[in-house]
Design a protein around this motif. Structure first.
Motif, PDB file in Angstrom:
ATOM      1  N   LEU A   1     -35.786 -30.839 -43.170  1.00 23.68           N
ATOM      2  CA  LEU A   1     -36.448 -31.683 -44.176  1.00 23.68           C
ATOM      3  C   LEU A   1     -36.105 -31.231 -45.590  1.00 23.68           C
ATOM      4  O   LEU A   1     -35.812 -32.057 -46.469  1.00 23.68           O
ATOM      5  N   LYS A   2     -36.141 -29.924 -45.809  1.00 25.74           N
ATOM      6  CA  LYS A   2     -35.830 -29.401 -47.146  1.00 25.74           C
ATOM      7  C   LYS A   2     -34.384 -29.706 -47.525  1.00 25.74           C
ATOM      8  O   LYS A   2     -34.087 -30.018 -48.686  1.00 25.74           O
ATOM      9  N   LYS A   3     -33.489 -29.617 -46.548  1.00 24.26           N
ATOM     10  CA  LYS A   3     -32.080 -29.947 -46.814  1.00 24.26           C
ATOM     11  C   LYS A   3     -31.928 -31.424 -47.142  1.00 24.26           C
ATOM     12  O   LYS A   3     -31.163 -31.803 -48.054  1.00 24.26           O
ATOM     13  N   LEU A   4     -32.669 -32.286 -46.434  1.00 28.21           N
ATOM     14  CA  LEU A   4     -32.602 -33.724 -46.699  1.00 28.21           C
ATOM     15  C   LEU A   4     -33.087 -34.033 -48.117  1.00 28.21           C
ATOM     16  O   LEU A   4     -32.484 -34.854 -48.827  1.00 28.21           O
ATOM     17  N   VAL A   5     -34.160 -33.396 -48.539  1.00 27.03           N
ATOM     18  CA  VAL A   5     -34.676 -33.579 -49.900  1.00 27.03           C
ATOM     19  C   VAL A   5     -33.618 -33.176 -50.923  1.00 27.03           C
ATOM     20  O   VAL A   5     -33.371 -33.889 -51.907  1.00 27.03           O
TER      21      VAL A   5
END
Length: 351
Positions: free
Chosen positions: A222-226
């Motif tokens: 999720l953090k990478k997607l953000v």
């Protein structure tokens, strides 16, 4: 004397998952002479004088053997004094308390709501007198013992007077829940990218933390997607918030979003409704609580385009329409899921 024995996993008002249960215990204390609570662990709490908490000592690092001995010591001491045994959310506690309940001819009332059906749950169902739950959609097990009683939301704790979104400088969006794949946060992140490209000013706060090992891997994704979508200024992973402080976040949010698929009724959505927040969900089980506003408030699961469109539609609604929606949602919670009514109905069943 009408006493109640409660068995639960934790008594701690600051716990993010079980902090609400201290409020349940307080409400039970109004319906019984004394309330005895056996808990796996304890933390911070303030409870009435007729409530007696007995911890098995997990918070102090006690061994499983010591906890086993203490558990049956407390059962033998407290079951004979009690009208019934109320077990909260733990099939193994329902199973383990059955010998003492059987010995002293007391009934087990098992509160449970979860999507999964385990062997322990099946055994607990057989040994319990009644299975109590928030809504029938919250259980996949089939049983004639099931009674639907509402979620037990402390409506007064979340109630607030607020401005509605109208035309804000920026939109405040909130989502609350464990960081896990079933929560589908990636759809919210992708919808955020669409809204940013449309020029909408907003901030999303996601409250919750990963628990299981695979949750941490999902969280990193999720953090990478953000980062990949350039949304670091728009999305904040808040992390752990003590339950005693969570109402503040509901009260300041314009829109609350829950992305779980159709199934059980998520308590976080009900708390948001009680706080007069607008809510958007992808769980069709909420339709009966949304009345004529279901088409506005339910989006297609996993569809970021539909979610972004629903958010935009709420932003564009006149304030009068928004007040009609939140007024209906608050009334729906008070009618179907209030703490006082839920605990009163459980207490009457036990008595």
């Amino acid at each position: 004397m009408k006493n109640l024995l409660i068995i639960t996993q934790k008594v701690d008002e600051n716990d993010d998952l079980l902090g609400f249960f201290a409020g349940w215990i307080r409400e039970f204390s109004k319906n019984f002479d004394n309330v005895f609570v056996i808990t796996l662990a304890k933390g911070a709490y303030e409870l009435p004088d007729n409530v007696f908490v007995y911890s098995l000592g997990k918070e102090a690092g006690s061994s499983k053997f010591i906890r086993f001995i203490k558990f049956y010591w407390y059962l033998l001491k407290l079951v004979p004094k009690s009208k019934g045994v109320f077990v909260h959310m733990s099939p193994i506690f329902a199973i383990s308390s059955w010998p003492a309940a059987f010995l002293f001819r007391k009934r087990i009332f098992f509160w449970y709501l979860h999507r999964s059906v385990t062997l322990r749950l099946k055994i607990a169902e057989k040994l319990s007198y009644k299975i109590l739950t928030a809504a029938k959609e919250s259980l996949n097990v089939k049983s004639i013992k099931i009674i639907e009683l509402g979620h037990g939301i402390d409506v007064e704790n979340f109630k607030t007077e607020r401005r509605l979104i109208g035309k804000p400088d920026f939109l405040k969006i909130l989502s609350v829940g464990r960081i896990s794949k079933i929560k589908d946060y990636e759809t919210l992140i992708k919808a955020a990218a669409i809204l940013r490209d449309r020029g909408l000013a907003f901030k999303i706060k996601i409250i919750g933390r990963p628990v299981m090992p695979y949750d941490f891997e999902y969280f990193e994704g999720l953090k990478k997607l953000v980062a990949d979508l350039g949304l670091k200024d728009f999305i904040e992973f808040v992390g752990f918030i003590p339950y005693s402080n969570i109402s503040h976040y509901y009260k300041e949010a314009d829109i609350f979003i829950n992305l779980a698929p159709t199934g059980g009724i998520d308590k976080a959505v009900l708390e948001a409704m009680a706080s007069a927040s607008l809510v958007l969900v992808s769980n069709a089980a909420f339709k009966k609580y949304f009345g004529d506003f279901g088409d506005f408030l339910i989006f297609k699961h996993g569809d970021q385009n539909d979610l972004s469109q629903k958010i935009q539609e709420l932003v564009d609604l006149p304030e009068e329409n928004l007040r009609d929606i939140v007024g209906f949602l608050q009334e729906s919670i008070s009618k179907n899921h209030s703490l006082k009514e839920t605990i009163y109905k459980i207490s009457e069943i036990i008595k």
